[in-house]
Design an enzyme around this catalytic site. Structure first.
Site, PDB file in Angstrom:
ATOM      1  N   TYR A  63      11.175  -8.642  -9.939  1.00 21.98           N
ATOM      2  CA  TYR A  63      11.049  -9.512  -8.891  1.00 21.98           C
ATOM      3  C   TYR A  63      11.263  -8.887  -7.476  1.00 21.98           C
ATOM      4  CZ  TYR A  63      11.310 -14.084  -6.264  1.00 21.98           C
ATOM      5  OH  TYR A  63      10.949 -15.213  -5.199  1.00 21.98           O
ATOM      6  N   LYS A 109       9.573  -7.744  -4.156  1.00 20.48           N
ATOM      7  CA  LYS A 109       9.811  -8.251  -2.782  1.00 20.48           C
ATOM      8  C   LYS A 109      10.349  -7.379  -1.852  1.00 20.48           C
ATOM      9  CE  LYS A 109       8.809 -12.597  -3.570  1.00 20.48           C
ATOM     10  NZ  LYS A 109       7.663 -12.943  -2.949  1.00 20.48           N
ATOM     11  N   ILE A 140      -4.742 -21.280  -8.935  1.00 16.11           N
ATOM     12  CA  ILE A 140      -5.199 -21.037 -10.169  1.00 16.11           C
ATOM     13  C   ILE A 140      -5.510 -22.357 -11.007  1.00 16.11           C
ATOM     14  CG2 ILE A 140      -5.322 -18.563 -10.484  1.00 16.11           C
ATOM     15  CD1 ILE A 140      -2.721 -19.282 -12.319  1.00 16.11           C
ATOM     16  N   ASP A 159      -7.671 -17.154  -7.472  1.00 13.87           N
ATOM     17  CA  ASP A 159      -6.784 -16.318  -8.039  1.00 13.87           C
ATOM     18  C   ASP A 159      -6.405 -15.579  -6.827  1.00 13.87           C
ATOM     19  OD1 ASP A 159      -6.702 -13.973 -10.902  1.00 13.87           O
ATOM     20  OD2 ASP A 159      -5.681 -13.964  -8.819  1.00 13.87           O
TER      21      ASP A 159
HETATM   22  C1  VAH Z   1      13.772 -17.359  -8.357  1.00 10.92           C
HETATM   23  N1  VAH Z   1      13.762 -19.362  -6.880  1.00 10.92           N
HETATM   24  O1  VAH Z   1      14.932 -17.867  -8.839  1.00 10.92           O
HETATM   25  C2  VAH Z   1      13.531 -17.853  -6.855  1.00 10.92           C
HETATM   26  C3  VAH Z   1      14.234 -17.327  -5.858  1.00 10.92           C
HETATM   27  C4  VAH Z   1      16.375 -16.505  -4.917  1.00 10.92           C
HETATM   28  C5  VAH Z   1      15.678 -17.095  -5.977  1.00 10.92           C
HETATM   29  O2  VAH Z   1      13.722 -16.176  -5.570  1.00 10.92           O
HETATM   30  O3  VAH Z   1      13.356 -16.481  -8.765  1.00 10.92           O
END
Ligand code: VAH
Length: 313
Positions: free
Chosen positions: A143, A147, A36, A53
């Site tokens: 996060y 994942k 982006i 994007d």
């Molecule tokens: C983070 N660098 O810190 C990434 C990674 C294992 C860490 O996924 O979110």
């Protein structure tokens, strides 16, 4: 058959260096970088670049057709620390980008997909030492949830539609060319720059925080090695554990002092400490080493001297 590769998220920490390495292997004009926002001078001047994007499936399809793309590397994502501040945006970016690219592969517009997972899939109930490939996976971060979901979407599209999507659970990746944005392991990058520029660093995780880490050179090499492996050798289609080393900020400081003797570190843990504490301290990646001959090259000593040499130049 020659490959044409589209990289989504090419201006980021890993995307930038993947772009350079893939261009050196497949030829500059065969690797289309996109993000982006524009990337650094080296990336922008060495081959084609498009503003895309990663959640815009229509534009991605248009570019796939324009350049006759055979492989997509999807590196665009919101990392752990920022994702805790913007959960819905993180979920949308991390998931809709993946589902869009998987659909393109299912509809045979592209042949192969690379999508990065992370040790962030593991949570506080996962065994912390030498975390195995198959174990308790209960992430406690947005996060990590994205994942974990992404890994099982990849496996679903492979099992149900035969999509050739491949993935690695990256540890913290350390580099000096393009700084990471919004990660919890970013301290392991910042510390080198502050050691050279200021001779001291205030670390945002505690001195005994041990995390799995990897030098960017190894992360890029593993990614390309996995993508070039024979399909029948890629036995795990959620995501492979991947490891090289593990260390604490204090062990980093000891290594840095071999080059900058008076380097001082102070510790002021912030909200990222809780994220770091939910992750393993070391990873068992024996499946990757068995299935497609993975072998890391850098340890803390060789990585530290390589990074400091490059920053000081
Ligand atoms: C983070 N660098 O810190 C990434 C990674 C294992 C860490 O996924 O979110």
């Amino acid at each position: 058959m020659s490959e044409t590769i589209l990289i989504l998220g090419a201006s980021g920490q890993i995307g930038n260096e993947l772009t350079q390495e893939l261009r050196s292997i497949y030829g500059n004009s065969s690797v289309i970088a996109s993000d982006i926002k524009e990337g650094n001078e080296e990336m922008m001047s060495s081959g084609p670049f498009e503003i895309i994007d990663a959640t815009d499936k229509e534009t991605i399809l248009k570019m796939v057709k324009k350049y006759k793309v055979s492989q997509v590397y999807l590196l665009a994502a919101m990392l752990s620390a920022t994702a805790e501040k913007f959960p819905q945006k993180a979920w949308d970016l991390n998931m809709s980008s993946l589902l869009g690219v998987l659909e393109l592969a299912k509809d045979k517009h592209i042949k192969q997909v690379y999508w990065p997972s992370s040790i962030a899939v593991f949570g506080p109930t996962t065994p912390k030492e030498n975390t195995p490939q198959k174990t308790i996976i209960e992430p406690s971060t947005v996060y990590g949830i994205s994942k974990l979901s992404g890994e099982f979407w990849c496996n679903y599209y492979h099992e149900k539609y035969g999509v050739d999507v491949r993935s690695l659970r990256y540890p913290g990746v350390i580099s000096w060319k393009v700084k990471p944005g919004g990660g919890t392991t970013d301290y392991a990058v910042d510390i080198y720059f502050k050691a050279v520029e200021e001779g001291n660093y205030e670390c945002f995780v505690s001195k005994e925080t041990r995390l799995p880490m990897m030098y960017m050179n190894d992360a890029v090499a593993a990614t390309i090695q996995l993508m070039q492996a024979k399909p029948e050798d890629v036995k795990i289609r959620t995501s492979y554990n991947l490891a090289a080393m593990d260390f604490t900020p204090e062990e980093m400081a000891v290594e840095i002092r071999k080059h900058i003797p008076n380097f001082k570190v102070s510790y002021k843990p912030d909200s990222r400490q809780e994220i770091a504490d939910s992750w393993p301290s070391s990873i068992d990646d024996s499946e990757a080493r068995k299935d497609w001959n993975w072998q890391h090259k850098f340890n803390l000593t060789s990585m530290t001297s390589d990074i400091l040499k490059n920053i000081q130049n």
